[in-house]
Design a protein around this motif. Structure first.
Motif, short mmCIF file in Angstrom:
data_model
loop_
_atom_site.label_atom_id
_atom_site.label_comp_id
_atom_site.label_asym_id
_atom_site.label_seq_id
_atom_site.Cartn_x
_atom_site.Cartn_y
_atom_site.Cartn_z
N GLU A 13 5.25 -12.87 2.22
CA GLU A 13 5.74 -11.54 2.59
C GLU A 13 4.60 -10.67 3.09
N GLU A 14 3.43 -10.78 2.42
CA GLU A 14 2.28 -9.98 2.80
C GLU A 14 1.81 -10.35 4.21
N VAL A 15 1.82 -11.65 4.54
CA VAL A 15 1.42 -12.09 5.87
C VAL A 15 2.35 -11.50 6.91
N LYS A 16 3.67 -11.58 6.64
CA LYS A 16 4.64 -11.00 7.56
C LYS A 16 4.42 -9.50 7.69
N LYS A 17 4.16 -8.84 6.57
CA LYS A 17 3.94 -7.39 6.57
C LYS A 17 2.67 -7.05 7.35
N ASP A 18 1.60 -7.85 7.15
CA ASP A 18 0.35 -7.61 7.86
C ASP A 18 0.53 -7.74 9.36
N ILE A 19 1.33 -8.72 9.79
CA ILE A 19 1.56 -8.90 11.22
C ILE A 19 2.26 -7.69 11.79
N SER A 20 3.31 -7.23 11.13
CA SER A 20 4.04 -6.08 11.65
C SER A 20 3.18 -4.81 11.58
N GLU A 21 2.38 -4.66 10.51
CA GLU A 21 1.49 -3.51 10.42
C GLU A 21 0.41 -3.58 11.49
N ALA A 46 -0.56 10.78 -6.16
CA ALA A 46 0.60 11.47 -6.71
C ALA A 46 1.40 10.56 -7.66
N LEU A 47 1.55 9.30 -7.28
CA LEU A 47 2.33 8.35 -8.08
C LEU A 47 1.76 8.19 -9.49
N PHE A 48 0.42 8.11 -9.59
CA PHE A 48 -0.23 7.88 -10.88
C PHE A 48 -0.86 9.15 -11.46
N TRP A 49 -0.64 10.29 -10.84
CA TRP A 49 -1.21 11.56 -11.31
C TRP A 49 -2.73 11.47 -11.44
N LEU A 50 -3.38 10.94 -10.42
CA LEU A 50 -4.83 10.77 -10.45
C LEU A 50 -5.53 12.00 -9.88
N PRO A 51 -6.79 12.21 -10.27
CA PRO A 51 -7.56 13.33 -9.73
C PRO A 51 -7.76 13.18 -8.21
N ARG A 52 -7.81 14.28 -7.51
CA ARG A 52 -7.95 14.25 -6.05
C ARG A 52 -9.28 13.63 -5.60
N ALA A 53 -10.25 13.57 -6.49
CA ALA A 53 -11.55 13.01 -6.15
C ALA A 53 -11.52 11.48 -6.06
N GLU A 54 -10.47 10.83 -6.60
CA GLU A 54 -10.38 9.37 -6.56
C GLU A 54 -10.22 8.87 -5.13
N ARG A 55 -10.91 7.77 -4.84
CA ARG A 55 -10.79 7.12 -3.53
C ARG A 55 -10.04 5.81 -3.70
N LEU A 56 -9.10 5.55 -2.82
CA LEU A 56 -8.34 4.31 -2.83
C LEU A 56 -9.16 3.23 -2.13
N HIS A 57 -9.36 2.08 -2.82
CA HIS A 57 -10.18 1.01 -2.25
C HIS A 57 -9.36 -0.15 -1.73
N GLU A 58 -8.44 -0.66 -2.52
CA GLU A 58 -7.67 -1.84 -2.13
C GLU A 58 -6.22 -1.70 -2.54
N VAL A 59 -5.35 -2.37 -1.77
CA VAL A 59 -3.93 -2.45 -2.07
C VAL A 59 -3.54 -3.91 -1.91
N ALA A 60 -2.89 -4.50 -2.91
CA ALA A 60 -2.51 -5.92 -2.84
C ALA A 60 -1.17 -6.15 -3.51
N SER A 61 -0.40 -7.08 -2.96
CA SER A 61 0.84 -7.51 -3.60
C SER A 61 0.49 -8.44 -4.75
N GLY A 75 5.21 -6.47 -7.58
CA GLY A 75 4.86 -5.11 -7.22
C GLY A 75 3.57 -5.04 -6.44
N THR A 76 2.92 -3.90 -6.52
CA THR A 76 1.70 -3.64 -5.77
C THR A 76 0.60 -3.17 -6.71
N LEU A 77 -0.59 -3.71 -6.52
CA LEU A 77 -1.77 -3.34 -7.29
C LEU A 77 -2.64 -2.43 -6.43
N TYR A 78 -3.05 -1.31 -7.00
CA TYR A 78 -3.91 -0.34 -6.31
C TYR A 78 -5.22 -0.22 -7.07
#
Length: 107
Positions: A13-21, A46-61, A75-78
């Motif tokens: 699913e991730e490969v298919k999603k990556d192609i379309s993205e 917003a989803l996890f109520w994290l501080p605004r200073a946090e930087r998102l590094h990776e997203v993975a199924s 689900g998805t791991l952030y």
């Protein structure tokens, strides 16, 4: 104890999603990429109520073992500077947030 595994179905699913993205990003150009990344970062904060200073590094199924359901939950791991967050795809919506300060490294 929580176990995380990336299944073959999620990878396909991730490969298919990556192609379309990828196709979408080619059309959107660099400005579109920046806006998309900013929107994803704001969503995760917003989803996890994290501080605004946090930087998102990776997203993975992935999937997480949920003892109460006695099954893996897809689900998805952030990953951010200080946290690992998991959000399920199911209607039951399982949210997990683990501060990295509580993890132990074994060498």
């Amino acid at each position: 104890m929580m176990s995380v595994r990336v299944g073959e179905e999620e990878e396909e699913e991730e490969v298919k999603k990556d192609i379309s993205e990828g196709e979408r990003r080619k059309r959107a150009g660099p400005a579109g990429w920046v806006l998309e990344e900013q929107a994803l970062r704001e969503y995760v904060l917003a989803l996890f109520w994290l501080p605004r200073a946090e930087r998102l590094h990776e997203v993975a199924s992935c999937s997480v073992w949920t003892p109460h359901a006695r099954a893996h939950t897809a689900g998805t791991l952030y990953t951010t500077d200080s946290y690992l967050g998991f959000s399920s795809r199911d209607e039951d919506h399982c949210l997990l947030l683990m501060p990295l300060s509580t993890t132990i490294t074994h060498l």
